[in-house]
Enzyme design. Structure first.
Site, mmCIF file in Angstrom:
data_model
loop_
_atom_site.group_PDB
_atom_site.id
_atom_site.type_symbol
_atom_site.label_atom_id
_atom_site.label_comp_id
_atom_site.label_asym_id
_atom_site.label_seq_id
_atom_site.Cartn_x
_atom_site.Cartn_y
_atom_site.Cartn_z
ATOM 1 N N CYS A 174 0.841 -1.199 0.000
ATOM 2 C CA CYS A 174 0.000 0.000 0.000
ATOM 3 C C CYS A 174 0.878 1.252 0.000
ATOM 4 C CB CYS A 174 -0.903 -0.008 1.227
ATOM 5 S SG CYS A 174 -2.064 1.392 1.285
ATOM 6 N N ASP A 190 0.418 3.754 1.686
ATOM 7 C CA ASP A 190 0.379 4.327 3.038
ATOM 8 C C ASP A 190 1.791 4.678 3.535
ATOM 9 O OD1 ASP A 190 0.245 4.450 6.011
ATOM 10 O OD2 ASP A 190 -1.837 3.858 5.680
ATOM 11 N N ARG A 250 2.975 4.796 6.288
ATOM 12 C CA ARG A 250 3.446 4.022 7.442
ATOM 13 C C ARG A 250 3.958 2.636 7.057
ATOM 14 N NH1 ARG A 250 -2.209 4.645 10.341
ATOM 15 N NH2 ARG A 250 -2.726 4.143 8.171
ATOM 16 N N HIS A 283 -2.164 -4.312 5.172
ATOM 17 C CA HIS A 283 -1.797 -3.779 6.483
ATOM 18 C C HIS A 283 -3.010 -3.346 7.299
ATOM 19 C CE1 HIS A 283 -2.373 0.644 5.771
ATOM 20 N NE2 HIS A 283 -2.312 0.248 4.505
ATOM 21 N N CYS A 343 -5.827 0.358 7.207
ATOM 22 C CA CYS A 343 -5.711 0.777 5.808
ATOM 23 C C CYS A 343 -6.919 1.635 5.432
ATOM 24 C CB CYS A 343 -5.623 -0.447 4.888
ATOM 25 S SG CYS A 343 -5.391 -0.001 3.142
HETATM 26 ZN ZN LIG Z 1 -3.402 1.036 3.001
#
Ligand SMILES: [Zn+2]
Length: 237
Positions: free
Chosen positions: A45, A47, A49, A101, A104
């Site tokens: 992803c 993302d 993080r 994850h 999300c």
């Molecule tokens: Zn995500």
């Protein structure tokens, strides 16, 4: 980074990082510049993080990467397909890792019928199909567990697409390419192997069940994983 603009800070941080790496190992960047031969393709992803190289404890040159919103693997997405083809056929990676994850945002959006707007609802259509296919199971869960479960189911769906990819199928048959589905828990920093795809081992894999140490050889360091009483331990050599 109080008074400093974050972009300015990022650039100065890069200078410090490059200086440190070069000081630590003068060959690091000259060697990197000669070419790449990563053994892992990571699909994850976007993302902020979930920075794959950082959370794997690896280095530049170790991981070939494709990331998008909610780590969707769609057979008609030429972007994902190009990354898979280049890394599997040309770079000959040994592992394809699809990572979902916790927390999300894309997965959470797919759980709702509220429109996100723009192209995002279209992008999340495959995730909504996954949600609809597992509506009963998801409805029985609490909010937090539902968010995790939809992201896990998304990984399962993506693994099916990967396993149906002709390039991946050929590499599995011809040279034993491994395909793994894993899940990253942002709240603990730990990645767990979902035992999907070609099977066992892989990233958690890194720590084998019988307690033996498995080794991931990077270009610049070697990480040794051991399965101890409180899980795998990592040691850089
Ligand atoms: Zn995500």
């Amino acid at each position: 980074m109080a008074a400093e603009d974050v972009f300015t800070y990022a650039l100065s941080s890069n200078q410090a990082w490059a200086g440190y790496k070069g000081h630590q190992n003068p060959d690091f960047f000259p060697k990197l510049a000669l070419g790449q031969s990563p053994e892992i393709l990571w699909i994850g992803c976007s993302d902020s993080r979930c920075p794959e190289t950082t959370i794997l404890g690896l280095q530049p040159g170790d991981v070939f990467v494709h990331r998008n919103v909610a780590n969707v693997v769609s057979p008609t997405d030429i972007n994902t397909s190009a990354v898979i083809e280049y890394s599997v056929v040309h770079l000959k990676v040994k592992h394809v890792v699809l990572c979902g994850h916790s927390s999300c945002g894309g997965a959470a959006a797919a759980l709702s019928d509220v429109r996100v707007g723009g192209v995002l609802d279209t992008w999340l259509t495959p995730l909504k199909a996954v949600r609809n296919a597992h509506a009963e199971e998801l409805a029985a869960l609490g909010d937090k567990a539902r968010g995790v479960r939809i992201a896990e189911l998304n990984v399962e769906a993506g693994i099916q697409v990967l396993m149906a990819n002709a390039v991946v199928q050929d590499a599995i048959a011809e040279r034993g390419l491994q395909v793994h589905g894993v899940f990253f828990d942002i709240g603990t920093g730990r990645i767990r192997d979902m035992n999907l795809g070609t099977g066992k081992g892989g990233v958690k894999g890194a720590a084998s069940a019988n307690g033996d140490a498995d080794v991931v050889r990077g270009k610049h360091a070697m990480l040794v994983f051991r399965n101890g009483s409180d899980g795998a331990a990592m040691q850089a050599r």
